[in-house]
Scaffold this motif. Structure first.
Motif, PDB file in Angstrom:
ATOM      1  N   LEU A 106       0.733  -1.198  -0.104  1.00 47.34           N
ATOM      2  CA  LEU A 106      -0.058  -0.046  -0.084  1.00 47.34           C
ATOM      3  C   LEU A 106       0.612   1.438  -0.173  1.00 47.34           C
ATOM      4  CD1 LEU A 106      -2.880  -0.876   2.365  1.00 47.34           C
ATOM      5  CD2 LEU A 106      -3.143  -0.699  -0.032  1.00 47.34           C
ATOM      6  N   ALA A 107       1.979   1.128   0.856  1.00 45.20           N
ATOM      7  CA  ALA A 107       2.700   2.491   0.847  1.00 45.20           C
ATOM      8  C   ALA A 107       3.510   2.500  -0.521  1.00 45.20           C
ATOM      9  CB  ALA A 107       4.064   2.219   1.931  1.00 45.20           C
ATOM     10  N   ALA A 108       3.712   1.361  -1.276  1.00 48.97           N
ATOM     11  CA  ALA A 108       4.567   1.627  -2.542  1.00 48.97           C
ATOM     12  C   ALA A 108       3.565   2.102  -3.474  1.00 48.97           C
ATOM     13  CB  ALA A 108       4.911   0.279  -2.792  1.00 48.97           C
ATOM     14  N   ALA A 109       2.174   1.693  -3.612  1.00 52.14           N
ATOM     15  CA  ALA A 109       1.195   2.220  -4.206  1.00 52.14           C
ATOM     16  C   ALA A 109       0.996   3.527  -4.244  1.00 52.14           C
ATOM     17  CB  ALA A 109      -0.076   1.557  -4.204  1.00 52.14           C
ATOM     18  N   ARG A 110       0.803   4.035  -3.042  1.00 50.54           N
ATOM     19  CA  ARG A 110       0.727   5.568  -2.630  1.00 50.54           C
ATOM     20  C   ARG A 110       1.661   6.427  -3.009  1.00 50.54           C
ATOM     21  NH1 ARG A 110      -0.856   3.778   2.697  1.00 50.54           N
ATOM     22  NH2 ARG A 110      -3.249   3.123   2.948  1.00 50.54           N
ATOM     23  N   GLY A 111       3.052   5.854  -2.894  1.00 45.67           N
ATOM     24  CA  GLY A 111       3.972   6.718  -3.100  1.00 45.67           C
ATOM     25  C   GLY A 111       4.553   6.656  -4.754  1.00 45.67           C
ATOM     26  N   CYS A 112       3.740   6.055  -5.425  1.00 41.57           N
ATOM     27  CA  CYS A 112       4.201   5.843  -7.177  1.00 41.57           C
ATOM     28  C   CYS A 112       3.346   6.867  -7.554  1.00 41.57           C
ATOM     29  CB  CYS A 112       3.928   4.488  -7.471  1.00 41.57           C
ATOM     30  SG  CYS A 112       4.250   4.245  -9.062  1.00 41.57           S
ATOM     31  N   ALA A 113       3.768   8.063  -7.858  1.00 44.24           N
ATOM     32  CA  ALA A 113       3.083   9.311  -8.285  1.00 44.24           C
ATOM     33  C   ALA A 113       2.975   9.173 -10.056  1.00 44.24           C
ATOM     34  CB  ALA A 113       3.946  10.549  -8.129  1.00 44.24           C
ATOM     35  N   ASP A 114       3.861   8.517 -10.518  1.00 46.83           N
ATOM     36  CA  ASP A 114       3.737   8.556 -11.879  1.00 46.83           C
ATOM     37  C   ASP A 114       3.743   7.077 -12.688  1.00 46.83           C
ATOM     38  OD1 ASP A 114       6.233   7.855 -11.381  1.00 46.83           O
ATOM     39  OD2 ASP A 114       7.347   8.962 -12.987  1.00 46.83           O
ATOM     40  N   CYS A 115       3.087   6.164 -11.749  1.00 52.69           N
ATOM     41  CA  CYS A 115       2.935   4.788 -12.150  1.00 52.69           C
ATOM     42  C   CYS A 115       2.280   4.758 -13.508  1.00 52.69           C
ATOM     43  CB  CYS A 115       2.119   4.005 -11.289  1.00 52.69           C
ATOM     44  SG  CYS A 115       3.314   3.508  -9.820  1.00 52.69           S
ATOM     45  N   GLY A 116       2.552   3.746 -14.328  1.00 52.42           N
ATOM     46  CA  GLY A 116       1.669   3.739 -15.585  1.00 52.42           C
ATOM     47  C   GLY A 116       2.528   3.204 -16.863  1.00 52.42           C
ATOM     48  N   TRP A 117       2.235   3.298 -17.992  1.00 45.92           N
ATOM     49  CA  TRP A 117       2.957   2.513 -18.962  1.00 45.92           C
ATOM     50  C   TRP A 117       4.241   3.348 -19.298  1.00 45.92           C
ATOM     51  CZ3 TRP A 117       2.250  -2.129 -20.371  1.00 45.92           C
ATOM     52  CH2 TRP A 117       0.875  -2.692 -20.142  1.00 45.92           C
ATOM     53  N   GLY A 118       4.192   4.469 -19.066  1.00 47.52           N
ATOM     54  CA  GLY A 118       5.320   5.358 -19.211  1.00 47.52           C
ATOM     55  C   GLY A 118       6.637   5.130 -18.400  1.00 47.52           C
ATOM     56  N   LEU A 119       6.218   4.873 -17.059  1.00 47.10           N
ATOM     57  CA  LEU A 119       7.060   4.440 -16.230  1.00 47.10           C
ATOM     58  C   LEU A 119       7.540   2.920 -16.457  1.00 47.10           C
ATOM     59  CD1 LEU A 119       8.580   4.917 -13.400  1.00 47.10           C
ATOM     60  CD2 LEU A 119       6.605   3.731 -12.366  1.00 47.10           C
ATOM     61  N   ASP A 129      12.959   2.275  -4.446  1.00 44.48           N
ATOM     62  CA  ASP A 129      12.405   2.240  -5.765  1.00 44.48           C
ATOM     63  C   ASP A 129      12.656   1.065  -6.565  1.00 44.48           C
ATOM     64  OD1 ASP A 129      11.377   5.010  -5.153  1.00 44.48           O
ATOM     65  OD2 ASP A 129      13.334   6.023  -5.503  1.00 44.48           O
ATOM     66  N   ILE A 130      12.561   0.110  -6.006  1.00 35.29           N
ATOM     67  CA  ILE A 130      12.939  -1.278  -6.773  1.00 35.29           C
ATOM     68  C   ILE A 130      11.997  -1.473  -7.936  1.00 35.29           C
ATOM     69  CG2 ILE A 130      11.162  -2.832  -5.524  1.00 35.29           C
ATOM     70  CD1 ILE A 130      13.495  -4.837  -5.393  1.00 35.29           C
ATOM     71  N   PRO A 131      12.647  -1.647  -9.345  1.00 33.77           N
ATOM     72  CA  PRO A 131      11.707  -1.650 -10.479  1.00 33.77           C
ATOM     73  C   PRO A 131      10.828  -2.664 -10.555  1.00 33.77           C
ATOM     74  CG  PRO A 131      14.221  -1.505 -10.804  1.00 33.77           C
ATOM     75  CD  PRO A 131      13.930  -1.578  -9.426  1.00 33.77           C
ATOM     76  N   PHE A 132       9.522  -2.888 -11.015  1.00 32.25           N
ATOM     77  CA  PHE A 132       8.769  -3.622 -11.316  1.00 32.25           C
ATOM     78  C   PHE A 132       8.206  -4.559  -9.877  1.00 32.25           C
ATOM     79  CE2 PHE A 132       9.999  -2.443 -15.416  1.00 32.25           C
ATOM     80  CZ  PHE A 132       8.854  -2.720 -16.269  1.00 32.25           C
ATOM     81  N   TYR A 133       8.142  -3.884  -8.810  1.00 34.88           N
ATOM     82  CA  TYR A 133       7.863  -4.305  -7.626  1.00 34.88           C
ATOM     83  C   TYR A 133       6.472  -5.293  -7.694  1.00 34.88           C
ATOM     84  CZ  TYR A 133       5.882  -4.408  -2.689  1.00 34.88           C
ATOM     85  OH  TYR A 133       5.383  -4.747  -1.675  1.00 34.88           O
ATOM     86  N   PHE A 134       5.349  -4.521  -8.548  1.00 32.42           N
ATOM     87  CA  PHE A 134       4.127  -5.137  -8.306  1.00 32.42           C
ATOM     88  C   PHE A 134       4.100  -6.075  -9.334  1.00 32.42           C
ATOM     89  CE2 PHE A 134       3.290  -0.796  -6.727  1.00 32.42           C
ATOM     90  CZ  PHE A 134       2.525  -1.233  -5.455  1.00 32.42           C
TER      91      PHE A 134
END
Length: 341
Positions: free
Chosen positions: A35-48, A281-286
């Motif tokens: 949940l913390a990682a999801a809240r802290g991901c401001a620009d999550c999406g295909w671009g990221l 900020d580990i990549p592709f965590y989800f």
């Protein structure tokens, strides 16, 4: 590319191994971290995601080619072993026709998984890698594009190419069973995990995942082989019958212990919670945790089959141990004639 030597990275975490959590701690801390990682991901999406692939994925075309050639090699080797070793052995031992048709598949898988699990056990207990006793250490000193030790790279090549072969084998070579669709999904998920974890340099946790899963396959195929060999030559062989019963028992226990106890409390705890402590900020965590959770659900699905089978044995609905992946033998189809064979 792979680096020489087998030296493990220096720990950048606590002075000693972190105690293994309980299921409640896994859910609480893992869910909180997600949940913390999801809240802290401001620009999550295909671009990221595209930027993450460009910046963190390291997989050269020659490595993919080597993986594909390895898959073809496993398929050719299995075809040769089936024709020149396994089928003549089944004929010499005078197995029943149905058992003789299925024995080559189990013999092939038993030999591979025994070798693969032995090698991963050597990496975890015969070298300086601390990953089993200290799972959070799989992310200590992680950096993008870090060198993969040659001994771990070799395990990845063997396992990745084998699961590439296994996708083809499930469709065209293996006996089709009730759970073959789930098995096919399992092989695809496993191959994606192997290739992507290598590309993103999550190879340390990958070795732990392979070790915790392969032991169950060793016991499964060992049990099936003894089931096939207990009625041969027109007589019943008590030693094989006893080995099949003991193998089925150890398989059931190890499935729960390795895949439903150690796997979530060691691997999922490390990937869901500890990874963010070491690499915020580990990549592709989800992405990776979603695949590992899917793998856990499939392990639970098969465990329910195991429990159902055990209930039938205890209630007398099944008097004799048959193929431990065919809970209704009448509905299982015969092996398909493989194109490679």
């Amino acid at each position: 590319m792979a680096a020489a030597g087998t030296a493990a990275g220096t720990a950048a975490g606590p002075a000693g191994p972190e105690p293994m959590p309980s299921y409640a701690q896994l859910v609480q801390r893992g869910w909180g971290s997600a949940l913390a990682a999801a809240r802290g991901c401001a620009d999550c999406g295909w671009g990221l995601a595209r930027r993450g692939l460009a910046e963190h994925a390291h997989l050269a075309p020659p490595e993919l080619l080597l993986l594909a050639l390895g898959a073809l090699g496993w398929t050719a080797l299995r075809s040769a072993a089936t024709a020149r070793l396994f089928r003549p052995l089944a004929k010499r031992c005078r197995l029943q026709p149905r058992d003789a048709a299925k024995m080559p598949e189990s013999a092939w898988k038993f030999l591979f998984y025994l070798g693969a699990w032995s090698y991963s056990a050597y990496l975890l207990f015969g070298t300086d890698y601390p990953f089993f006793h200290d799972p959070p250490s799989v992310f200590y000193d992680w950096t993008p594009g870090m060198a993969v030790p040659r001994d771990i790279a070799a395990a990845y090549l063997l396992q990745g190419s084998f699961y590439g072969h296994s996708i083809y084998a499930t469709l065209y070579m293996d006996a089709w069973r009730k759970d073959s669709v789930v098995m096919l999904i399992h092989h695809v998920v496993t191959l994606v995990l192997i290739v992507s974890s290598y590309a993103f340099r999550y190879h340390n946790v990958g070795i732990l995942v392979l070790f915790l899963h392969d032991i169950s396959d060793v016991q499964l195929e060992f049990t099936k082989l003894n089931v096939y060999f207990k009625s041969r030559g027109g007589s019943h062989h008590r030693l094989h019958a006893l080995a099949a019963d003991l193998g089925c028992l150890s398989f059931s226990v190890s499935w729960f212990w390795f895949r439903l106890y150690w796997f979530p409390l060691k691997v999922l705890y490390a990937t869901c919670h500890c990874s963010l402590r070491s690499v915020p900020d580990i990549p592709f965590y989800f992405f990776f945790n979603a695949l590992l959770l899917l793998l856990t659900l499939m392990n639970l699905y098969w465990f329910l089959y195991i429990v159902a089978f055990a209930a039938k044995v205890l209630t007398g609905q099944v008097r004799e141990l048959k193929d431990v992946r065919e809970y209704d033998a009448a509905e299982a189809q015969s092996p398909k004639p493989g194109k490679a064979e």
